[in-house]
Each structure stands twice: as structure tokens, then as C-alpha cells.
Design a protein around this motif. Structure first.
Motif, PDB file in Angstrom:
ATOM      1  N   LEU A 112       0.822  -1.218   0.000  1.00  0.00           N
ATOM      2  CA  LEU A 112       0.000   0.000   0.000  1.00  0.00           C
ATOM      3  C   LEU A 112       0.854   1.267   0.000  1.00  0.00           C
ATOM      4  O   LEU A 112       0.556   2.237  -0.705  1.00  0.00           O
ATOM      5  CB  LEU A 112      -0.935  -0.025   1.219  1.00  0.00           C
ATOM      6  N   LEU A 132      -9.398   3.618   0.510  1.00  0.00           N
ATOM      7  CA  LEU A 132      -9.340   2.201   0.138  1.00  0.00           C
ATOM      8  C   LEU A 132     -10.776   1.752  -0.140  1.00  0.00           C
ATOM      9  O   LEU A 132     -11.593   1.681   0.790  1.00  0.00           O
ATOM     10  CB  LEU A 132      -8.724   1.372   1.262  1.00  0.00           C
ATOM     11  N   ASP A 135     -13.124  -0.644   1.938  1.00  0.00           N
ATOM     12  CA  ASP A 135     -13.794  -0.194   3.152  1.00  0.00           C
ATOM     13  C   ASP A 135     -14.965   0.701   2.764  1.00  0.00           C
ATOM     14  O   ASP A 135     -14.771   1.803   2.251  1.00  0.00           O
ATOM     15  CB  ASP A 135     -12.821   0.588   4.058  1.00  0.00           C
ATOM     16  N   TYR A 172      -4.817  -5.078  10.932  1.00  0.00           N
ATOM     17  CA  TYR A 172      -4.905  -3.624  10.738  1.00  0.00           C
ATOM     18  C   TYR A 172      -3.626  -2.889  11.126  1.00  0.00           C
ATOM     19  O   TYR A 172      -2.798  -3.406  11.870  1.00  0.00           O
ATOM     20  CB  TYR A 172      -6.035  -3.055  11.603  1.00  0.00           C
ATOM     21  N   GLY A 173      -3.568  -1.632  10.683  1.00  0.00           N
ATOM     22  CA  GLY A 173      -2.625  -0.691  11.267  1.00  0.00           C
ATOM     23  C   GLY A 173      -3.239  -0.251  12.586  1.00  0.00           C
ATOM     24  O   GLY A 173      -4.429   0.065  12.641  1.00  0.00           O
ATOM     25  N   GLU A 192       1.924  -1.598  12.025  1.00  0.00           N
ATOM     26  CA  GLU A 192       1.145  -2.367  11.048  1.00  0.00           C
ATOM     27  C   GLU A 192       1.012  -3.825  11.494  1.00  0.00           C
ATOM     28  O   GLU A 192       1.987  -4.496  11.779  1.00  0.00           O
ATOM     29  CB  GLU A 192       1.818  -2.299   9.667  1.00  0.00           C
ATOM     30  N   LYS A 193      -0.224  -4.261  11.571  1.00  0.00           N
ATOM     31  CA  LYS A 193      -0.575  -5.661  11.833  1.00  0.00           C
ATOM     32  C   LYS A 193       0.219  -6.291  12.989  1.00  0.00           C
ATOM     33  O   LYS A 193       0.956  -7.280  12.786  1.00  0.00           O
ATOM     34  CB  LYS A 193      -0.414  -6.480  10.555  1.00  0.00           C
ATOM     35  N   ALA A 205      -6.697   1.486  12.096  1.00  0.00           N
ATOM     36  CA  ALA A 205      -6.832   2.372  10.935  1.00  0.00           C
ATOM     37  C   ALA A 205      -7.794   1.737   9.942  1.00  0.00           C
ATOM     38  O   ALA A 205      -7.709   0.542   9.646  1.00  0.00           O
ATOM     39  CB  ALA A 205      -5.471   2.557  10.274  1.00  0.00           C
ATOM     40  N   TYR A 209      -7.717   8.190   4.758  1.00  0.00           N
ATOM     41  CA  TYR A 209      -6.582   8.921   5.312  1.00  0.00           C
ATOM     42  C   TYR A 209      -6.569  10.322   4.724  1.00  0.00           C
ATOM     43  O   TYR A 209      -6.901  10.501   3.548  1.00  0.00           O
ATOM     44  CB  TYR A 209      -5.257   8.282   4.906  1.00  0.00           C
ATOM     45  N   GLN A 231       4.890  -0.359   3.690  1.00  0.00           N
ATOM     46  CA  GLN A 231       3.638  -0.078   4.396  1.00  0.00           C
ATOM     47  C   GLN A 231       3.406   1.423   4.550  1.00  0.00           C
ATOM     48  O   GLN A 231       4.306   2.162   4.972  1.00  0.00           O
ATOM     49  CB  GLN A 231       3.652  -0.732   5.783  1.00  0.00           C
ATOM     50  N   THR A 233       1.511   2.600   6.791  1.00  0.00           N
ATOM     51  CA  THR A 233       1.585   2.770   8.249  1.00  0.00           C
ATOM     52  C   THR A 233       2.986   3.186   8.690  1.00  0.00           C
ATOM     53  O   THR A 233       3.140   4.059   9.548  1.00  0.00           O
ATOM     54  CB  THR A 233       1.195   1.437   8.939  1.00  0.00           C
ATOM     55  N   ARG A 255     -18.765   0.605   9.351  1.00  0.00           N
ATOM     56  CA  ARG A 255     -17.820   0.246   8.302  1.00  0.00           C
ATOM     57  C   ARG A 255     -17.996  -1.238   7.920  1.00  0.00           C
ATOM     58  O   ARG A 255     -18.180  -2.095   8.784  1.00  0.00           O
ATOM     59  CB  ARG A 255     -16.404   0.512   8.808  1.00  0.00           C
TER      60      ARG A 255
HETATM   61  C1  G1P Z   1      -4.526  -1.786   4.907  1.00  0.00           C
HETATM   62  C2  G1P Z   1      -3.540  -1.038   5.774  1.00  0.00           C
HETATM   63  C3  G1P Z   1      -3.904  -1.178   7.239  1.00  0.00           C
HETATM   64  C4  G1P Z   1      -5.346  -0.717   7.454  1.00  0.00           C
HETATM   65  C5  G1P Z   1      -6.287  -1.483   6.523  1.00  0.00           C
HETATM   66  C6  G1P Z   1      -7.698  -0.900   6.620  1.00  0.00           C
HETATM   67  O1  G1P Z   1      -4.360  -3.167   5.163  1.00  0.00           O
HETATM   68  O2  G1P Z   1      -2.226  -1.531   5.538  1.00  0.00           O
HETATM   69  O3  G1P Z   1      -3.038  -0.406   8.038  1.00  0.00           O
HETATM   70  O4  G1P Z   1      -5.701  -0.923   8.808  1.00  0.00           O
HETATM   71  O5  G1P Z   1      -5.860  -1.390   5.168  1.00  0.00           O
HETATM   72  O6  G1P Z   1      -8.614  -1.626   5.861  1.00  0.00           O
HETATM   73  P1  G1P Z   1      -4.906  -4.316   4.161  1.00  0.00           P
HETATM   74  O7  G1P Z   1      -6.367  -4.471   4.471  1.00  0.00           O
HETATM   75  O8  G1P Z   1      -4.674  -3.819   2.773  1.00  0.00           O
HETATM   76  O9  G1P Z   1      -4.127  -5.538   4.504  1.00  0.00           O
END
Ligand code: G1P
Length: 297
Positions: A112, A132, A135, A172-173, A192-193, A205, A209, A231, A233, A255
Motif C-alpha cells: 500500500l 481504500l 472499506d 490492521y494498522g 502495522e498488523k 486504521a 486517510y 507499508q 503505516t 464500516r
Molecule cells: C490496509 C492497511 C492497514 C489498514 C487497513 C484498513 O491493510 O495496511 O493499516 O488498517 O488497510 O482496511 P490491508 O487491508 O490492505 O491488509
């Protein structure tokens, strides 16, 4: 005066493997939530928040996405000729004014942070939004608009945030919270995660953003992080380390994680129930399904 947020980046290069085989030929962002593709929800939310420039970070196999935002003169003429004015209006909401939408290819799936970094030249020295489209956030006031209003007060970078249970933090972040002021949470770190049990809080997160251009500069330097990816994050965490303001924003709304089958189905049900045309009939149908335990045979 703070610079207005008028540009948004939509990272849409992902393969959508969780929805294979459907996503073999259809980009996941084109998958339909009731009657609109997922990406349209994000675009409508962005427009409501004052976004004027839309930057898509795409990849091979995503041409259907660019076609979706193109004008379809044949379809428009056919609808006009048959007097279907309502549908014509609906169709027009998908048209983007020429020059307001840009497509940038992410040549390698490096994460990302890398996807957002690909937009650096188009963003320049301005604050910008990242959305994103997986979401989907249902709320009275669109989530990004809530955030833009808060950002106008606070400046800094701002991330949509929501509490998640312990067993979900590793998806998640996660923000490390310094202080809270209503929906605005000042962050003193971000990771992150994190593995369950190691998280600094349960405030995650979510895919909205508002970032300062300094985050793009940080992305120049960020090394591979969680999952071997660059990342976003980590670039935000770097902001905090440099003593700059980063806030979480506990948005009002619900959400749905449309990147997962369960979340996508939940969103479908919720948006169908709320739909004027379908709502009543669909509610009755759902009640029968539950009462009679109907399943597809
Ligand atoms: C991404 C971000 C993460 C965030 C999430 C939200 O993760 O890296 O920090 O919390 O989106 O949906 P992904 O879902 O792409 O793994």
C-alpha cells in the motif's frame, strides 16, 4: 489558511484473490453493492468531501475500471431515445469530467505504501486523501467529509479509526494513543498488523486517510515492513517519530470490510435494506429466510 484537500488517491491494484474466481476477469472494485460498483461509493464519498482530482493506482487487468468511468455515448443515446431519463441521470453520476481522473500503474505489487508513493508527482506539495475502496462506510455525513472538517481544525495527518476486538488487531494498522479529544485521537505511534497481545491499543486504521505531502517523502525512505511490503503505516509512524501531528479520527458510521466475503455480504444486506425501491420486500424476504432456515440447495 490550510491548503484544501482536493486530491484523492485510490489504490486499486490488488488482485482480489479472496474473491476468485469472480475476480479473474472483473476487478473487485467493480463488484456490485446492490446496484453500484464498490468504487462508485468511494467516488461519491470523495466528491461529497470536496475532492476534485481522482488518482487511481491500478495494475494490469484493471481496464474495466477505467472503462467504467468513461462516457458511454451509445448507452446515453439509447436511454435518451427510449425516454429513460431517470436511468440517464444515474448513468451521468459515473461520468468524470475530462482531466479530473488519472490512472497510474503500479508496476510491482510492493504494498500500500508503494502504491500511494506512485502518485507522488501528481500530488506535489499538497495534503491529499487516500481511500481504500474495500472499506465501505455507511454514515449520515460521509466519512471523508467528517475527516476533512476535523482536519481543517487540526492540520497534521488524519486516519479514520475504529475499535476492533483483540483477535482482529493483526489485520490492521494500529494506533498508539497519546490523548483523546472527542472523536480526535492524538497518536504517539502506529504499527502495522501487530500480533495479538502486542498491540499498543485496539484502535485500528480504516481505509480513509488525509495525509500531508511529508508522508510521501517518508515513503522514499521506508523499507519493507509487515508482510514484506512497503507499508503506508510505517511512513505515518515516521511522521510521529519526527514530532509531527498524526491523529486518528473516530468516525461516525458503520464500516463494512468489502475485501472479505462476510463483510461484502453484510454490506449487501445493509444497503439493500436501506434502498427505497427494494427495502420493504427485501426485509420480508430476509425474515422468511431466517424463520424458515432457507438455504440455496
Ligand atoms: C490496509 C492497511 C492497514 C489498514 C487497513 C484498513 O491493510 O495496511 O493499516 O488498517 O488497510 O482496511 P490491508 O487491508 O490492505 O491488509
Amino acid at each position: 489558511m490550510r491548503k484544501k484537500v482536493t486530491k484523492a488517491v485510490f489504490p486499486v491494484a490488488g488482485l482480489g484473490t479472496r474473491f476468485l474466481p469472480a475476480t479473474k476477469s472483473v476487478p473487485k472494485e467493480i463488484m456490485t453493492l446492490v446496484d453500484r460498483p464498490l468504487i462508485q461509493y468511494a467516488i461519491d464519498e470523495a466528491r461529497a468531501a470536496g475532492i476534485e482530482d481522482f488518482i487511481f493506482i491500478t495494475a494490469r487487468g484493471k481496464t474495466a475500471l477505467a472503462d467504467y468511468f468513461d462516457r458511454s455515448s451509445e448507452l446515453e443515446s439509447a436511454l435518451k431515445a427510449s425516454g429513460k431519463d431517470h436511468l440517464l441521470e444515474v448513468l451521468k453520476t459515473t461520468n468524470m469530467e475530462s482531466g479530473t481522473i488519472a490512472y497510474m500503474r503500479q508496476h510491482k505489487a510492493l504494498g500500500l505504501g508503494h502504491a500511494v508513493w506512485c502518485a507522488r508527482r501528481l500530488i506535489g506539495n499538497e495534503p491529499f486523501a487516500v481511500m481504500l475502496p474495500d472499506d465501505i462506510i455507511a454514515s449520515e455525513k460521509p466519512c471523508l467529509q467528517q475527516m476533512v472538517e476535523a482536519y481543517e481544525e487540526t492540520g497534521g495527518s488524519m486516519i479514520a479509526a475504529m475499535e476492533v476486538p483483540d483477535d482482529k488487531v493483526s489485520s490492521y494498522g494500529i494506533l498508539d494513543v497519546e490523548s483523546e479529544n472527542g472523536p480526535v485521537v492524538k497518536a504517539k505511534g502506529m504499527v502495522e498488523k501487530p500480533a495479538k497481545g502486542t498491540q499498543p491499543s485496539n484502535l485500528a486504521a480504516i481505509g480513509r486517510y488525509i495525509l500531508t505531502p511529508k508522508v510521501l517523502k517518508n515513503l522514499d525512505k521506508v523499507k519493507k515492513g509487515a508482510g514484506g511490503e512497503i507499508q503506508l503505516t510505517d511512513a505515518i509512524a515516521m511522521e510521529i517519530e519526527k514530532g509531527r501531528d498524526v491523529f486518528g479520527y473516530k468516525f461516525e458510521g458503520r464500516r463494512y470490510d468489502c475485501g472479505s466475503k462476510a463483510g461484502y455480504l453484510q454490506a449487501t444486506v445493509a444497503f439493500a435494506l436501506q434502498n427505497e425501491e427494494l427495502g420493504g420486500e427485501f426485509r420480508e424476504y430476509l425474515q422468511s429466510v431466517v424463520a424458515n432456515d432457507w438455504v440455496a440447495q
